[in-house]
Structure formats: structure tokens, C-alpha cells
Design a protein around this motif. Structure first.
Motif, PDB file in Angstrom:
ATOM      1  N   SER A  76     -44.191  21.502  22.505  1.00 32.20           N
ATOM      2  CA  SER A  76     -43.337  22.138  23.517  1.00 32.20           C
ATOM      3  C   SER A  76     -42.007  21.412  23.524  1.00 32.20           C
ATOM      4  N   ASP A  77     -41.002  22.046  24.102  1.00 35.62           N
ATOM      5  CA  ASP A  77     -39.652  21.473  24.134  1.00 35.62           C
ATOM      6  C   ASP A  77     -39.201  21.043  22.746  1.00 35.62           C
ATOM      7  N   MET A  78     -39.433  21.915  21.767  1.00 34.23           N
ATOM      8  CA  MET A  78     -39.048  21.583  20.397  1.00 34.23           C
ATOM      9  C   MET A  78     -37.523  21.526  20.278  1.00 34.23           C
ATOM     10  N   LYS A  79     -37.003  20.398  19.808  1.00 36.34           N
ATOM     11  CA  LYS A  79     -35.571  20.184  19.766  1.00 36.34           C
ATOM     12  C   LYS A  79     -35.009  20.573  18.401  1.00 36.34           C
ATOM     13  N   ILE A  80     -34.175  21.617  18.380  1.00 41.14           N
ATOM     14  CA  ILE A  80     -33.573  22.120  17.139  1.00 41.14           C
ATOM     15  C   ILE A  80     -32.302  21.331  16.849  1.00 41.14           C
ATOM     16  N   ARG A  81     -32.252  20.724  15.655  1.00 40.59           N
ATOM     17  CA  ARG A  81     -31.102  19.884  15.315  1.00 40.59           C
ATOM     18  C   ARG A  81     -30.110  20.595  14.395  1.00 40.59           C
ATOM     19  N   SER A  82     -30.596  21.433  13.485  1.00 47.10           N
ATOM     20  CA  SER A  82     -29.687  22.113  12.555  1.00 47.10           C
ATOM     21  C   SER A  82     -30.223  23.516  12.246  1.00 47.10           C
ATOM     22  N   VAL A  83     -29.307  24.370  11.816  1.00 44.47           N
ATOM     23  CA  VAL A  83     -29.638  25.748  11.450  1.00 44.47           C
ATOM     24  C   VAL A  83     -28.929  26.068  10.141  1.00 44.47           C
ATOM     25  N   ASP A  84     -29.620  26.753   9.221  1.00 39.73           N
ATOM     26  CA  ASP A  84     -28.946  27.219   8.002  1.00 39.73           C
ATOM     27  C   ASP A  84     -29.424  28.625   7.659  1.00 39.73           C
TER      28      ASP A  84
END
Length: 943
Positions: free
Chosen positions: A105-113
Motif C-alpha cells: 500500500s502507499d506505493m511510491k512512484i519515482r519515475s515514469v517512462d
């Protein structure tokens, strides 16, 4: 010590092995949970149709982050943008903090491509944007951002090899970007941060107000953006933009006020004063060896955009470009372009659309010391539409290849002289008041053009055009081409054209004669209101006369009359009859070859109106006889499956040739392949064609007759079955004369009404049904003298008589036997049940019941069509009215004066929508009642 060390290494190895195994196994353990969370987030936050095929999880790709990758993601719109795809990407990845991932839960997204996404950004006529798909916040919503299973802690993002299309209908803007690569980094979740960006694009095109400002240019942008999320303001200083070879420095800010309103103050200029850099913006000049080009001269490029953009506002802007003493020459080409002098200003001081100005106040250059001068002023595009333009000079087209590099295999030659001007208010033209002057000429001699894309070169082109306006009224301008000529390969074309009334109707009259694909043709006539057709604001009307000596349509259409079963054809969709055309055409042709048929002495009329092509009394000689066609082909109600209505009359044609020529005959009367002789026929049919322009046989409804004047029937399996059963060899091949057969067809079935055939003193009455799948259900009543029956057949008759007597049916067998045969199976493999007529019941009643059931199925099908059409019309009319009311309310809110609620699709009052809907109802009923206008036969070519 050694034992402790070994035990420690063993434990470490086991732990490492467990961790590695976990890294491989975790994607499978967590996959379903992540999929559930992802779909939950999408449904909670988006109003769109979102789909993806798979989710991939990896602990290695972004270690120490966890990599999540969605495969084949698509986001499609709803409501106003139903069916439009906003985003399609084969792969989108995010990296997630490892501990938050394991926690679940509360998964922290650091980057997107994103890799190779296709992005379509649209703003429709009403000002709605298709990217506005997030669900609105409401005061009653219990959930907030804290309830989300995903938390954004974004530090970087990348987009690779993207395609971007943007269209803003209210603003009249379009943009297309190909090969887009973009990346950004920074503490994107801070309230105030610096975003470092790098952008590259292989091709950028931008069109505003119909003017292409960029056309396939390369672009590179490097910028540090100061982002303030509280105010949605993004500022930048000394951002570097490179378009082809031109570097531009820019600074300013861009601020989002709302979803559709933006503030901006952006200034730009090119530090370089070299003409070469500005020259690189010309696509034809900016080639792979551009860097080796010789240039000189000075240039200036600068401008600004300042103000608010919204559906009802535009910012002020100014773009200024100047060239002084420009010169360029490719090192391997003999001639330069010199003395280039250009002054261009595109501006709008306050953003009001009518205050836009495009001014090329000075335009001059020399090619091989031949001067070319031009200028253009266009202003007040909403009201006056004032134009002041001229072109004067001579161009040796053969020398263009000496100045710029033409594409491979391209050849160009000829002399063009021009001295043309136009000056005055375009608005005055439409009101027929005010002054407008135009005049001059252009003369083209000895044109030659060849390219890799052109099948044949154009040679010996000659054209002289004169522009006159003696009255000073713009709409009295005429363009005359009294005589023109060109040769396409060895085929000559001669023409004369007169264009008049260019503002109100744009009327064209003239003649053309030439040769194409071994066809000598002539055409002449007139077209009126071409402008209405081109602007979708009216109907182009006209009358044309066409004549040709001979035409091979198989060559014209790129098809073959052979029946190669190994050949495949790619369907390009049904031909769509264009809207806004009302043409009457009289046509004559000495010979037309289509598929396997050679039609002679063709003459008839053709009309195009209401998205329908109609043939009227088209007569021809073919297949040894005379043919008359009437009918229609329409895409008014369906672009996918065009409607057809056909009536034809065939008189004394060769039966075998007719069967082989028309696929409809093959399907509806398969017995035709076994008939030889002379045939006459009358035929009426309605139905639909598929995307391959071939009949959809299950939609065909109609009736017809076939009169075999003099012929024979042989190798027909059902007849051979009867001949074998009765041992009568004379029935295997029979002569037929003056036999008329009536049929009806619908829902894939053909009703053959009873008809009589006589062979010597044997009489056969045949009737029943057969399907397009070659199944048969025939009833054959026969009167057979016993003298023709063989021993086996006589035994069969005696056996049938004995069975009838045993059932209490008295039999008095005479010299003639009355038989009733029920035939089933298929044409190639028939079955036969034989009975004595006296014992078999009422054959006439059975045939009657067949006809009644056929009629009932036909009526049921028509009712279903009426119901479906009525529901579709109801839905369309309701949507038209709903959209019209919504549009009216918007107009009232924005203070627009309207006198009637309008249909947003057409911009016309809803009274027009009502009339349009009534016409659609009438068209549907006409189709169901077979009231379509007649048209020519549609034949299906063999594949």
C-alpha cells in the motif's frame, strides 16, 4: 574459526539464494494484487475507456526500485469523444520504492517512462478537450488522495519515439510531431521546483489559420523550467530552441488559469544574424548535405506571444523575419540563387482575430540573373479580408535543379512567365459592392515533369492564362485558358477552361479531349458553386457530356478478367459517393470492356446527387444481345455497406456468357451453368454491397424472370438423377424452347415459381426453393408414358402402386404415370423421393405453403429492418435536439445572439434537423418498399 566462517558463508549463500529466488518469484506472487490496485485507481480517477493487456514486474531493471510495466495500454474517450483514442502505447513503465511495494500500500512512484506512444489531443467545436478525463472533486466525496494505493514521488520521466497530434477547432490550430523524445527531472512533488528538460523531435508541423508555420522541421529544446504548482506558473529564461539549423533563445512564462485558459508572455529571438540559419527552415533546401551549402547575407528573426488563450480569446503576437542580400549555392550545382531580399511580418496587436496581419512587404530574388518579385498583404481576415498581392518574373524550371537538389529521378523543365496582381477587399466581393482589381497573365511553355512517384512523365505542357477584371467588382474576375495542351507519356490532352464568379459560386466551364489508357475521349460542360462544395457550405451543380471510343476498365482499375484462384485482392473499402454534388452526365462509348464482358454502343444518363449515383436508361449491346440498365448506388445511409437498386432487361443474349458474366445470376439461378442457348430476362433487385464492392447476397431482395428462347440443358445433376431413377436417357440432355421461369429472392433463398418443361410427350412441372448455399427443395410433377420406362423403373411404379393400394388408395394404372418427386440435397449431390401423385397428397398445396412461408420470412425481415432503422433514427434525432439545446444555452451564456436553436453538427436551425430526419425516414421506407431510383447492374468479378 574456520567452522564459523564456513557456517557464515553458508548462511549468507542461503540468504542470497532465497533473495534471488524471491526476486524471480515475487512478480508472479504480486502480479494479481498490482493488477487489482491499478484497475481500482483507474476507475476511481478517470472518466475514460482504459485497457491494457498485461503487467510485467521486475526487481532487476530499475534496482533498487521495482519496475512495473503495462503492455499495450490504450485510453479512449467517452461522451463527446467516444471512439477517439487519447493515448495508445505499447509499453509504459513506472518505478516504485521497494519497501512500499513489499508493504502493498502507499506505493511510491519515482519515475515514469513511455515507449512509442501515440497521443491525440483534441479540442472540439464546443471547446471541450479530450484530455479532460479526470473525475471532478466534489464536497461529498469521502475519499481523498490519502486513500489512493499509489503515491507519487516523481523525480524523473521519459518519453521515447512518440507521435503527437494536436487539433484545436475553435482556434484553427493543428500540430503534428513525429519521433518525439522528451525527458524531465527534478523534485516534481515539491511546491516550487526546477524542472530540467531535454526535447528532440524528428519532424514538427504547425498550422494556424490555414497557414503552415512549420512543415516537417527538426526541433531540439533545452530548458530549465521554474515550476510553481501553487500558481500553476512555469517560467524559463534563456531556453534554447533549435529548429533545423536556426537556434532561438527564449524567455518568459506560461501559466494555467483553468483547463481551457492560459496566460503567457514569451519572447524569442535568433542570436545569429546569418542568412544560412534562417534558410534551413525551408524544407526543400534543408537536406542531408545542407551544411556544405555556400551562403552569404544577413537575417533577422524575432517575436513574442503575450496574453491569454481560451476558447474565446487569443494572445497578441508578432513574428518578424528579414533577409538582406541573401545568397546560396550548393557546391556541386552550377547556379546560385542571389539577391534575396525579404521582409515578413505576421502580427496581431491585441489577439482579436480580425486584427491579424500577414505582410510580406518585400520579396525579391534572382535565379541565373532572372529577377522574381512578389509581395503579399492580407489583413482583417474576419471582416474585410483585404488582399494586396503580386507576382512578376520569369522562372526557367529546368534551372531549379541547378539551385536546389531535387528528389532522385525527378526531372523538371519549361519556362514560366507571370505578371499577376490582385488588390481589394474580399468581403466586398461577396456583397458585390466595393472596389477590387485583378489582372495579368501567366504563361507556361514546354513543361516537362517526371518523378519516381509519377507513372508517366508529363511532356510538352503548354498553358496560357489571362486574368481580367474590368468592372472593379471582385466577383466579376475571370480566368481564361483559351487553349492548353500536355502529353502524359504519349497520351495527349487538349483543354480550354473559363473560371468565373470566384467568390460567390466559382463557376467553371470548358472542354477537354485526350487519350488515356488507349482511350480517346472528349468531355465538356459546366460546374457551378464549386466554392460551396469545397467549403462544405453548398452543393456543386453541373452538367457534363462524356464520350469515348473504347475503354478497358480492367486496365483502368488495375484488375484482370482472368479467374486465377491464387490471386488475392486487398479491399480498400467501398467507394463513398461525395456529399454536396448534384451532377447530370450524358455518356456515350463505342466499347467498354469490364471483367469478361465487352459492351458495345453504350449510351445513357448518369446523375450524382444526395450521395447517390443513379443510372438512367443505360443501353448497350453485349453477350450477343441487347441490355438495358437502370438503378442506383448510394452511401447516404451507410458508408460501409452501400445500398444498391438494380433493374435490367436482357434481350436475346447467350445464356452461358450471361451466367459467367454476372455473379448475381450464378448465385440466384445456378442452373444457368448447365444451360446453353439464347436467353431473355427481366430482373429487379435491391440490397447492399460489402467493403469489397461485392454483393452481400443475404441482403438481396427482388424478383425476375428468365425466358429461354431456344437452348438445351445438360449435365444437370438433378435432371440426371431423375433420368437414372426412371431409366429415361432422353432426360439427361433436353432441348428447351420458349420456357419462362419466374423467381423471387430474399434472406438468402430463391423461390422458383412452378414452370412446365416438355420433352417429347413427357411433361414436367417444376417449382420450389433453393438457397445461395446451393441447397435445393424442389417439387417435380411428371406425366410419363410407360413406354419410356425401363424394366427397373416399371418395377418401381408397380411397387409404388401396390403400397398405395395397401393403404386404401385405389389405383387404376393407365398408359401414363403421374409421378411426384421431392428433391433435396444440393445441386451437385441431389436426393430424390419418388411417389405416385394420386397417393402423395396435394402437390399444389405444398408449393403454396412454400410460397407463403417465403413471404412470411420476407415480411418478418422487413419488419426487423424497420424497427432497427426507427431506433437508430430516434437515437440520432434525440442526440441532434439535445446537442442543439446545449449549444443554444452555451450561446446564451456567452452572450451570442441566436434566433433559433441549432444543430451543432451542421450549424443549421433544428427545423433543418427535423427536415433532415424526416428525409432519413423517407429514405429508409423507400428502401424497404423498393422505391429506390434505378441504377446500373452491379456485377461481381471472379476472384
Amino acid at each position: 574459526m574456520k567452522k564459523i566462517l564456513l557456517r557464515t558463508l553458508k548462511i549468507s549463500g542461503i540468504v542470497l539464494l532465497v533473495l534471488v529466488l524471491f526476486a524471480f518469484a515475487a512478480p508472479f506472487l504480486f502480479k494479481n494484487k498490482i493488477l487489482t490496485l491499478a484497475k481500482k485507481e483507474i476507475n476511481q480517477n478517470l472518466i475514460a475507456v482504459v485497457d491494457f493487456k498485461d503487467l510485467n514486474i521486475s526487481f532487476f531493471r530499475k534496482f533498487p526500485q521495482v519496475s512495473l510495466r503495462l503492455r499495450d495500454l490504450s485510453v479512449a474517450g467517452t461522451g463527446n469523444f467516444a471512439g477517439d483514442t487519447l493515448l495508445a502505447a505499447p509499453e509504459i513503465g513506472v518505478s516504485v520504492n521497494l519497501l512500499s511495494f513489499l508493504k502493498g500500500s502507499d506505493m511510491k512512484i519515482r519515475s515514469v517512462d513511455m515507449k512509442s506512444p501515440r497521443i491525440h489531443l483534441l479540442v472540439n467545436k464546443e471547446g471541450f478537450a479530450n484530455w479532460d478525463i479526470t473525475k471532478p472533486d466534489t464536497a461529498t466525496t469521502d475519499t481523498d488522495s490519502s486513500s489512493s494505493s499509489f503515491k507519487v514521488n516523481l523525480q524523473e520521466y521519459t518519453i521515447t519515439d512518440a507521435y503527437l497530434y494536436y487539433q484545436d477547432e475553435p482556434a484553427g490550430m493543428k500540430a503534428e510531431v513525429k519521433g518525439l523524445n522528451h525527458e524531465g527531472s527534478g523534485d516534481l512533488m515539491a511546491e516550487d521546483f526546477v524542472l530540467k528538460t531535454q526535447t528532440d523531435a524528428q519532424s514538427v508541423s504547425f498550422n494556424y489559420g490555414g497557414i503552415p508555420y512549420l512543415a516537417g522541421n527538426e526541433a531540439h529544446i533545452t530548458s530549465d523550467i521554474q515550476a510553481n504548482l501553487a500558481t500553476s506558473k512555469y517560467s524559463f529564461a534563456n531556453a534554447l530552441v533549435k529548429v533545423n539549423n536556426l537556434e532561438i533563445k527564449t524567455d518568459g512564462f506560461f501559466q494555467l488559469e483553468s483547463d481551457s485558459s492560459y496566460l503567457m508572455d514569451i519572447r524569442f529571438n535568433a542570436p545569429s544574424t546569418e542568412f544560412k540559419d534562417l534558410l534551413s527552415l525551408v524544407p526543400a533546401v534543408y537536406t542531408k548535405d545542407f551544411q556544405s551549402i555556400k551562403t552569404s547575407g544577413k537575417a533577422l528573426f524575432q517575436g513574442f506571444v503575450k496574453g491569454r488563450y481560451s476558447p474565446v480569446e487569443m494572445p497578441a503576437y508578432e513574428v518578424k523575419a528579414e533577409v538582406k542580400d541573401g545568397f546560396f549555392q550548393y557546391p556541386d550545382l552550377p547556379k546560385p540563387v542571389s539577391d534575396i531580399q525579404i521582409a515578413l511580418l505576421a502580427s496581431n496587436p491585441d489577439g482579436q482575430p480580425d486584427n491579424a496581419v500577414l505582410d510580406i512587404s518585400r520579396g525579391h530574388l534572382k535565379m541565373d540573373n532572372q529577377p522574381l518579385d512578389f509581395k503579399l498583404l492580407f489583413k482583417n481576415p474576419e471582416t474585410l479580408q483585404y488582399l494586396d498581392a503580386l507576382v512578376k518574373g520569369r522562372i526557367d524550371l529546368s534551372s531549379i535543379g541547378r539551385y536546389i537538389k531535387l528528389p532522385e529521378k525527378t526531372q523538371l523543365a519549361g519556362i514560366l512567365d507571370a505578371d499577376v496582381f490582385a488588390k481589394g477587399s474580399m468581403a466586398a466581393l461577396q456583397s458585390q459592392k466595393g472596389n477590387f482589381s485583378a489582372g495579368g497573365f501567366f504563361d507556361l511553355r514546354d513543361l516537362m515533369y517526371a518523378s519516381a512517384d509519377l507513372e508517366k512523365p508529363i511532356r510538352n505542357g503548354q498553358l496560357h492564362a489571362v486574368i481580367t477584371n474590368q468592372s472593379g467588382i471582385a466577383d466579376e474576375t475571370t480566368v481564361d485558358i483559351p487553349q492548353g495542351h500536355l502529353e502524359w507519356g504519349t497520351d495527349p490532352f487538349d483543354f480550354n477552361v473559363r473560371l468565373s464568379k470566384p467568390i460567390t459560386v466559382m463557376s467553371l466551364a470548358g472542354d477537354v479531349a485526350g487519350k488515356y489508357m488507349n482511350t480517346n475521349f472528349k468531355a465538356g460542360g459546366n460546374l457551378d458553386n464549386i466554392q460551396g462544395f469545397l467549403t462544405n457550405k453548398g452543393v456543386m451543380k453541373g452538367k457534363l457530356n462524356l464520350s469515348a471510343d473504347r475503354m478497358n476498365l480492367n486496365d483502368w482499375m488495375g484488375t484482370s478478367s482472368t479467374t486465377d484462384t491464387n490471386t488475392t485482392t486487398t479491399s480498400t473499402g467501398a467507394f463513398e459517393v461525395p456529399k454536396g454534388i448534384d451532377l447530370s452526365i450524358l455518356a456515350k462509348a463505342g466499347s467498354v470492356i469490364y471483367d469478361k464482358v465487352d459492351y458495345q454502343n453504350i449510351e445513357g444518363a448518369l446523375s450524382i446527387a444526395d450521395e447517390t449515383v443513379t443510372l438512367k436508361n443505360l443501353k448497350a449491346q453485349a453477350l450477343g444481345g441487347d441490355i438495358t440498365f437502370n438503378g442506383s448506388y448510394s452511401t447516404l445511409n451507410s458508408k460501409k455497406d452501400p445500398a444498391i437498386a438494380i433493374t435490367y432487361d436482357i434481350d436475346k443474349v447467350d445464356a452461358q456468357k450471361a451466367f459467367l458474366a454476372f455473379n448475381t445470376v450464378q448465385k440466384l439461378m445456378p442452373i444457368g451453368q448447365f444451360i446453353g442457348g439464347t436467353l431473355s430476362s427481366e430482373f429487379t433487385m435491391t440490397g447492399n454491397l460489402g467493403s469489397d464492392m461485392m454483393p452481400l447476397f443475404n441482403t438481396l431482395t427482388g424478383k425476375g424472370n428468365f425466358l429461354l428462347l431456344d437452348g438445351f440443358l445438360s449435365k444437370f445433376k438433378p435432371l440426371e438423377k431423375i433420368a437414372s431413377t426412371l431409366q429415361i436417357d432422353q432426360l439427361k440432355e433436353i432441348s428447351i424452347k420458349d420456357v419462362k421461369n419466374y423467381i423471387e429472392f430474399a434472406n438468402g433463398k430463391v423461390l422458383v415459381k412452378p414452370f412446365t418443361v416438355k420433352v417429347k410427350d413427357i411433361e414436367m412441372e417444376i417449382g420450389g426453393l433453393h438457397g445461395l448455399d446451393q441447397s435445393i427443395d424442389y417439387i417435380v410433377q411428371m406425366k410419363v408414358p410407360r413406354k419410356y420406362l425401363g424394366n427397373q423403373a416399371n418395377s418401381l411404379v408397380n411397387e409404388l402402386a401396390a403400397k398405395a393400394t395397401a393403404k386404401g388408395v385405389p389405383m387404376n394404372m393407365g398408359e401414363t404415370v403421374n409421378l411426384l418427386m421431392k428433391m433435396g440435397g444440393t445441386l451437385t449431390n441431389p436426393t430424390l423421393k419418388t411417389e405416385l401423385k394420386e397417393a402423395a397428397g396435394n402437390a399444389a398445396e405444398e408449393l403454396k405453403n412454400q410460397a407463403l412461408n417465403f413471404a412470411k420470412e420476407k415480411a418478418d425481415s422487413a419488419k426487423a429492418m424497420i424497427k432497427d432503422s426507427a431506433n437508430a433514427l430516434k437515437k440520432e434525432i434525440t442526440n441532434d435536439i439535445k446537442k442543439g439545446i446545449e449549444n443554444e444555452l452555451k450561446n446564451k451564456l456567452f452572450g451570442k445572439d441566436t434566433t433559433a436553436i441549432k444543430d451543432t453538427a451542421s450549424g443549421k436551425p433544428l427545423e433543418d434537423t427535423k427536415k433532415k430526419s424526416e428525409q432519413k425516414v423517407k429514405n429508409t421506407l423507400d428502401k424497404l418498399l423498393n422505391k429506390k431510383k434505378p441504377s446500373g447492374d452491379t456485377v461481381r468479378r471472379e476472384r
